[in-house]
Scaffold this motif. Structure first.
Motif, mmCIF file in Angstrom:
data_model
loop_
_atom_site.group_PDB
_atom_site.id
_atom_site.type_symbol
_atom_site.label_atom_id
_atom_site.label_comp_id
_atom_site.label_asym_id
_atom_site.label_seq_id
_atom_site.Cartn_x
_atom_site.Cartn_y
_atom_site.Cartn_z
ATOM 1 N N MET A 1 -12.290 11.882 -1.525
ATOM 2 C CA MET A 1 -11.151 11.155 -1.930
ATOM 3 C C MET A 1 -10.066 11.470 -2.347
ATOM 4 S SD MET A 1 -11.216 7.349 -2.724
ATOM 5 C CE MET A 1 -12.744 7.331 -2.747
ATOM 6 N N ALA A 2 -9.070 10.698 -1.255
ATOM 7 C CA ALA A 2 -8.090 11.377 -0.991
ATOM 8 C C ALA A 2 -7.377 10.259 -1.956
ATOM 9 C CB ALA A 2 -7.365 11.456 0.150
ATOM 10 N N SER A 3 -5.610 10.272 -1.450
ATOM 11 C CA SER A 3 -4.994 9.099 -2.851
ATOM 12 C C SER A 3 -3.263 8.986 -1.582
ATOM 13 C CB SER A 3 -4.391 9.503 -3.928
ATOM 14 O OG SER A 3 -3.167 9.016 -4.330
ATOM 15 N N MET A 4 -3.050 7.954 -1.522
ATOM 16 C CA MET A 4 -1.709 7.638 -1.617
ATOM 17 C C MET A 4 -0.516 8.552 -1.747
ATOM 18 S SD MET A 4 0.045 4.558 -3.367
ATOM 19 C CE MET A 4 0.794 4.729 -5.513
ATOM 20 N N GLY A 5 -0.624 9.211 -2.908
ATOM 21 C CA GLY A 5 -0.059 10.351 -3.332
ATOM 22 C C GLY A 5 -0.356 11.956 -1.924
ATOM 23 N N GLY A 6 -1.755 11.355 -1.404
ATOM 24 C CA GLY A 6 -1.548 12.566 -0.629
ATOM 25 C C GLY A 6 -0.880 11.844 0.917
ATOM 26 N N ILE A 7 -0.335 11.303 0.853
ATOM 27 C CA ILE A 7 0.282 10.771 2.236
ATOM 28 C C ILE A 7 1.470 11.032 2.018
ATOM 29 C CG2 ILE A 7 0.125 8.487 4.017
ATOM 30 C CD1 ILE A 7 -2.882 8.768 3.215
ATOM 31 N N VAL A 8 2.470 10.093 1.138
ATOM 32 C CA VAL A 8 3.752 10.179 0.903
ATOM 33 C C VAL A 8 3.319 11.029 -0.406
ATOM 34 C CG1 VAL A 8 4.157 7.988 1.679
ATOM 35 C CG2 VAL A 8 3.798 8.197 -0.371
ATOM 36 N N GLY A 9 4.556 11.916 -1.016
ATOM 37 C CA GLY A 9 4.166 12.355 -1.666
ATOM 38 C C GLY A 9 5.256 11.673 -3.378
ATOM 39 N N ALA A 10 4.578 12.135 -4.534
ATOM 40 C CA ALA A 10 4.948 10.728 -5.662
ATOM 41 C C ALA A 10 5.776 12.227 -6.570
ATOM 42 C CB ALA A 10 4.132 10.526 -6.278
ATOM 43 N N GLY A 11 6.742 12.145 -6.856
ATOM 44 C CA GLY A 11 7.843 13.666 -7.672
ATOM 45 C C GLY A 11 7.292 13.420 -9.217
ATOM 46 N N MET A 12 6.453 12.449 -9.415
ATOM 47 C CA MET A 12 5.626 12.506 -10.484
ATOM 48 C C MET A 12 4.044 12.993 -11.069
ATOM 49 S SD MET A 12 4.533 8.624 -11.374
ATOM 50 C CE MET A 12 2.789 7.379 -11.169
ATOM 51 N N THR A 13 3.755 13.548 -9.518
ATOM 52 C CA THR A 13 2.728 13.462 -9.695
ATOM 53 C C THR A 13 3.107 15.289 -8.961
ATOM 54 O OG1 THR A 13 1.406 12.316 -8.042
ATOM 55 C CG2 THR A 13 0.930 12.003 -11.044
ATOM 56 N N VAL A 14 3.374 15.551 -8.231
ATOM 57 C CA VAL A 14 3.628 16.734 -7.832
ATOM 58 C C VAL A 14 2.123 17.837 -7.324
ATOM 59 C CG1 VAL A 14 5.056 18.470 -6.980
ATOM 60 C CG2 VAL A 14 6.173 17.178 -7.563
ATOM 61 N N ALA A 15 1.661 18.372 -8.173
ATOM 62 C CA ALA A 15 0.533 19.312 -8.226
ATOM 63 C C ALA A 15 -0.239 18.480 -7.660
ATOM 64 C CB ALA A 15 0.367 19.692 -9.374
ATOM 65 N N TYR A 16 -1.013 16.605 -8.281
ATOM 66 C CA TYR A 16 -1.658 16.145 -7.948
ATOM 67 C C TYR A 16 -1.834 16.097 -6.290
ATOM 68 C CZ TYR A 16 -4.504 11.506 -7.840
ATOM 69 O OH TYR A 16 -4.969 10.623 -6.773
ATOM 70 N N SER A 17 0.110 15.357 -5.925
ATOM 71 C CA SER A 17 -0.063 14.943 -4.420
ATOM 72 C C SER A 17 -0.501 16.130 -3.332
ATOM 73 C CB SER A 17 1.337 14.764 -4.241
ATOM 74 O OG SER A 17 1.850 13.223 -5.101
ATOM 75 N N THR A 18 -0.070 17.221 -4.052
ATOM 76 C CA THR A 18 -0.726 18.349 -3.032
ATOM 77 C C THR A 18 -1.869 18.877 -3.183
ATOM 78 O OG1 THR A 18 1.357 19.430 -4.144
ATOM 79 C CG2 THR A 18 -0.264 21.152 -2.954
ATOM 80 N N SER A 19 -2.600 18.346 -4.351
ATOM 81 C CA SER A 19 -4.134 18.707 -3.961
ATOM 82 C C SER A 19 -4.714 17.205 -3.073
ATOM 83 C CB SER A 19 -4.916 18.420 -5.633
ATOM 84 O OG SER A 19 -5.127 17.708 -5.913
ATOM 85 N N LYS A 20 -4.270 16.212 -3.166
ATOM 86 C CA LYS A 20 -5.216 15.010 -2.304
ATOM 87 C C LYS A 20 -3.933 14.991 -1.155
ATOM 88 C CE LYS A 20 -7.542 13.208 -5.660
ATOM 89 N NZ LYS A 20 -8.964 13.315 -5.416
ATOM 90 N N GLY A 21 -2.439 16.078 -0.684
ATOM 91 C CA GLY A 21 -2.583 15.996 0.596
ATOM 92 C C GLY A 21 -2.985 17.167 1.232
ATOM 93 N N GLY A 22 -4.006 18.332 0.449
ATOM 94 C CA GLY A 22 -5.195 19.151 1.534
ATOM 95 C C GLY A 22 -6.243 18.681 1.350
ATOM 96 N N VAL A 23 -6.367 17.133 0.713
ATOM 97 C CA VAL A 23 -8.155 16.706 1.053
ATOM 98 C C VAL A 23 -8.108 16.164 2.604
ATOM 99 C CG1 VAL A 23 -9.279 14.482 -0.033
ATOM 100 C CG2 VAL A 23 -8.635 16.323 -1.034
ATOM 101 N N VAL A 24 -6.730 15.300 2.554
ATOM 102 C CA VAL A 24 -6.481 14.969 3.728
ATOM 103 C C VAL A 24 -6.182 15.371 4.916
ATOM 104 C CG1 VAL A 24 -4.699 13.368 5.567
ATOM 105 C CG2 VAL A 24 -5.359 12.652 2.931
ATOM 106 N N LEU A 25 -5.955 16.838 4.675
ATOM 107 C CA LEU A 25 -6.395 17.853 6.092
ATOM 108 C C LEU A 25 -7.310 18.244 5.976
ATOM 109 C CD1 LEU A 25 -4.554 19.359 7.921
ATOM 110 C CD2 LEU A 25 -3.167 18.001 6.359
ATOM 111 N N MET A 26 -8.664 18.741 5.057
ATOM 112 C CA MET A 26 -9.512 18.628 5.385
ATOM 113 C C MET A 26 -10.259 18.374 5.533
ATOM 114 S SD MET A 26 -11.753 19.541 1.376
ATOM 115 C CE MET A 26 -10.587 19.901 0.664
ATOM 116 N N ALA A 27 -10.286 17.103 5.431
ATOM 117 C CA ALA A 27 -11.100 16.214 6.202
ATOM 118 C C ALA A 27 -10.694 16.004 7.510
ATOM 119 C CB ALA A 27 -11.345 14.325 5.842
ATOM 120 N N LYS A 28 -9.588 16.498 8.484
ATOM 121 C CA LYS A 28 -9.323 16.352 9.626
ATOM 122 C C LYS A 28 -10.024 17.830 10.516
ATOM 123 C CE LYS A 28 -4.917 14.622 9.311
ATOM 124 N NZ LYS A 28 -4.463 13.636 10.137
#
Ligand code: NAD
Length: 255
Positions: free
Chosen positions: A145-172
């Motif tokens: 489970m990633a998030s749109m916040g892991g595809i485009v950065g969201a300034g209000m949830t920087v740590a969350y976006s970073t973690s979900k960006g990691g999940v997108v890369l983890m899947a690859k």
């Protein structure tokens, strides 16, 4: 509803509430042989009956397994619980938390917990499932489970976006590592979905209305719509799909 998950043993983490609960129920509705419901608590955060009760009512075998995904020992025990059912076929690493931080204000405690649940927990879940699939010679499907916040950065949830960006890369990366064994790994990236997390996370509920107005479909997503996407990725209907992040966002990131 369908037999897309016929004979499959499905595990869903974070399945007491919200999106995870909807995924677990969808899996049962689409013919799963057994659905293991895992979470840190058995009752839904939004209130109501345990997810296992809904699944039992559909006549599908189920069990609740308490596990904090940030603890590797808990995750390993969760995967072991699938053995009596024949081992896991579809692993859904859904458990996740969020916190609004507006970038400059990430406390160490909040940051570490976010990463422990969203990144460590997702990797532990995927790896433990892959180990069991390989041991059983199963060509399984792992959905993160990633998030749109892991595809485009969201300034209000920087740590969350970073973690979900990691999940997108983890899947690859996992898709590359496990593809030769026939194990597929994909991420789902939800947009704004109407759950307890969205309604109660400090400072996020207000932002949701803005997202709704910008979404081409002009509404929030339903948890069951993420369940539908996961059923497809878990089923043989997506047998040549691995390493993707499937956006389910009502078109929000298209505009
Ligand atoms: P939710 O808060 O309604 O449900 C999350 C569930 O995860 C809860 O039952 C909670 O007890 C459980 N959980 C929390 N920490 C855990 C841990 N350490 N171990 C095991 N379980 C744990 O949230 P939701 O909206 O259903 O979110 C589910 C997933 O979807 C999360 O990964 C979230 O980041 C992601 N997501 C949600 C949205 C949204 O708009 N709701 C958007 C994008 C991504």
């Amino acid at each position: 509803m369908s037999n897309l998950l016929k004979d499959k043993v499905v595990i869903v983490t974070g399945a007491a509430s919200g999106i995870g609960r909807a995924i677990a129920i969808s899996a049962a509705q689409h013919g799963a042989k057994a659905v293991l419901v895992s979470d840190i608590a058995e009752l839904p955060r939004e209130g109501g009956t345990p997810t296992t009760h809904e699944i039992e009512a559909l006549g599908v075998a189920t069990r609740f397994v308490r596990a904090d995904v940030s603890r590797k020992a808990d995750v390993d025990a969760l995967i072991d619980a699938a053995a009596p059912f024949g081992g896991v076929d579809v692993m859904v690493a859904n458990a996740g938390i969020t916190a609004r931080d507006d970038g400059a204000d990430v406390s160490e405690e909040s940051y570490r917990r976010l990463m422990a649940v969203n990144l460590d927990g997702t990797l532990f879940s995927a790896q433990a499932a892959a180990r069991q699939m390989k041991a059983n010679g199963k060509e399984g499907s792992i959905v993160l489970m990633a998030s749109m916040g892991g595809i485009v950065g969201a300034g209000m949830t920087v740590a969350y976006s970073t973690s979900k960006g990691g999940v997108v890369l983890m899947a690859k990366a996992l898709a590359d590592a496990l593809g030769p064994d026939g194990i597929r790994v994909n991420a789902v990236a939800p947009g704004t979905i109407d759950t307890h997390l969205l309604r109660t996370a400090a400072g996020i509920a207000d932002a949701a209305e803005g997202f709704r107005q910008r979404t081409p479909l002009r509404r929030l997503g339903k948890p069951s719509e993420i369940g539908d996407a996961v059923v497809w990725l878990g089923s043989d209907m997506s047998s040549y799909v691995t390493g993707i992040a499937l956006l389910v966002d009502g078109g929000l990131l298209a505009v």
